[in-house]
Design an enzyme around this catalytic site. Structure first.
Site, short mmCIF file in Angstrom:
data_model
loop_
_atom_site.label_atom_id
_atom_site.label_comp_id
_atom_site.label_asym_id
_atom_site.label_seq_id
_atom_site.Cartn_x
_atom_site.Cartn_y
_atom_site.Cartn_z
CB THR A 107 -0.96 0.02 1.20
OG1 THR A 107 -1.69 1.23 1.17
CG2 THR A 107 -0.25 -0.15 2.54
CG HIS A 108 2.90 4.60 -2.64
ND1 HIS A 108 4.13 4.76 -2.03
CD2 HIS A 108 2.69 5.72 -3.40
CE1 HIS A 108 4.65 5.93 -2.42
NE2 HIS A 108 3.80 6.51 -3.24
CG ASP A 140 7.35 -4.21 -10.25
OD1 ASP A 140 6.94 -3.82 -11.35
OD2 ASP A 140 7.85 -3.44 -9.39
CB ALA A 141 12.33 -6.05 -9.55
C1 GRF Z 1 1.22 4.28 5.26
O1 GRF Z 1 0.54 5.42 4.75
C2 GRF Z 1 1.99 3.60 4.16
O2 GRF Z 1 1.34 3.65 2.91
C3 GRF Z 1 3.23 4.45 4.11
O3 GRF Z 1 3.54 4.76 5.44
C4 GRF Z 1 2.34 4.70 6.21
C5 GRF Z 1 2.54 3.67 7.29
O4 GRF Z 1 1.53 3.83 8.20
N1 GRF Z 1 4.31 3.75 3.47
P1 GRF Z 1 1.29 2.70 9.36
O5 GRF Z 1 2.67 2.25 9.82
O6 GRF Z 1 0.50 1.61 8.74
O7 GRF Z 1 0.54 3.47 10.40
#
Ligand code: GRF
Length: 199
Positions: A107-108, A140-141
């Site tokens: 998730t980004h 992916d990579a």
């Molecule tokens: C999330 O928004 C994730 O997408 C990003 O950093 C945040 C991490 O939040 N890489 P948490 O550790 O799940 O509270």
């Protein structure tokens, strides 16, 4: 479906999955939480939920390839059928991805391909976008380059700073993650080039 979650920070995304998996109909069961960071808050969340944890810290290994292999072995020991990277701040190398082909999702907090990398929220704010959001994709990579599973749009408010915007994104992000990890766990995830099918 046995799910292992990779965390580096607070673990609010993990917390959402742990809340969802208490319902057996959800289909996904978090069987392990692994972090590169022994101080990650997500590890405490896992412990509080009675989920086994492991720490695989880069500084404990001679090089990245050794760390990558150790991470893969640790996740395999938990019997992971799906790996969810949720706030995990390391790049997963070929050895890891080869161990879990098309079974690692991330998730980004931005609408990829816009604003990849470790500062997606800050970069979107700095660019001045009116709408940003979050993306769930197959890893992916590359860095945040894998095929997209789902996205959600989040408005940017005029008085937002990185923290307020990230908190608003996280509300949508947790919902997207819980929804789609459940769908994948109850069904199948197929990747054909850049096309992803969950049914
Ligand atoms: C999330 O928004 C994730 O997408 C990003 O950093 C945040 C991490 O939040 N890489 P948490 O550790 O799940 O509270």
């Amino acid at each position: 479906r046995r799910v292992v979650v990779l965390v580096s920070g607070a673990g609010s995304n993990l917390a959402a999955l742990l809340a969802a998996h208490t319902d057996r109909r959800y289909g996904a069961r978090v069987v392990g939480v692994v972090s590169d960071n022994p101080a990650a808050g997500g590890l405490d969340m896992a412990r509080a939920a009675g989920v086994p944890t492991a720490v695989v810290a880069p500084r404990d290994f001679p090089d990245r390839a050794a760390w990558d292999r150790a991470l893969a072995q640790t996740v395999e020991v938990f019997g992971a059928e799906l790996v969810v990277s949720a706030g995990f701040m390391r790049i997963l190398g070929a050895a890891f991805l080869d161990a879990f082909p098309s079974r690692v999702v991330n998730t980004h907090p931005a609408l990829l391909p816009s604003f990849p990398g470790a500062h997606g929220v800050r970069d979107a704010l700095a660019y001045g976008v009116a709408v940003t959001g979050c993306t769930l994709h197959v890893v992916d990579a590359g860095v945040d380059t894998g095929p997209i599973i789902a996205q959600a749009a989040v408005p940017v408010e005029p008085d937002d700073d990185e923290a307020t915007l990230h908190e608003r994104i996280k509300v949508a992000e947790r919902a997207l993650l819980v929804d789609w990890v459940g769908r994948i766990a109850r069904g199948t995830l197929e990747v054909d080039g850049r096309r992803v099918t969950v049914r």
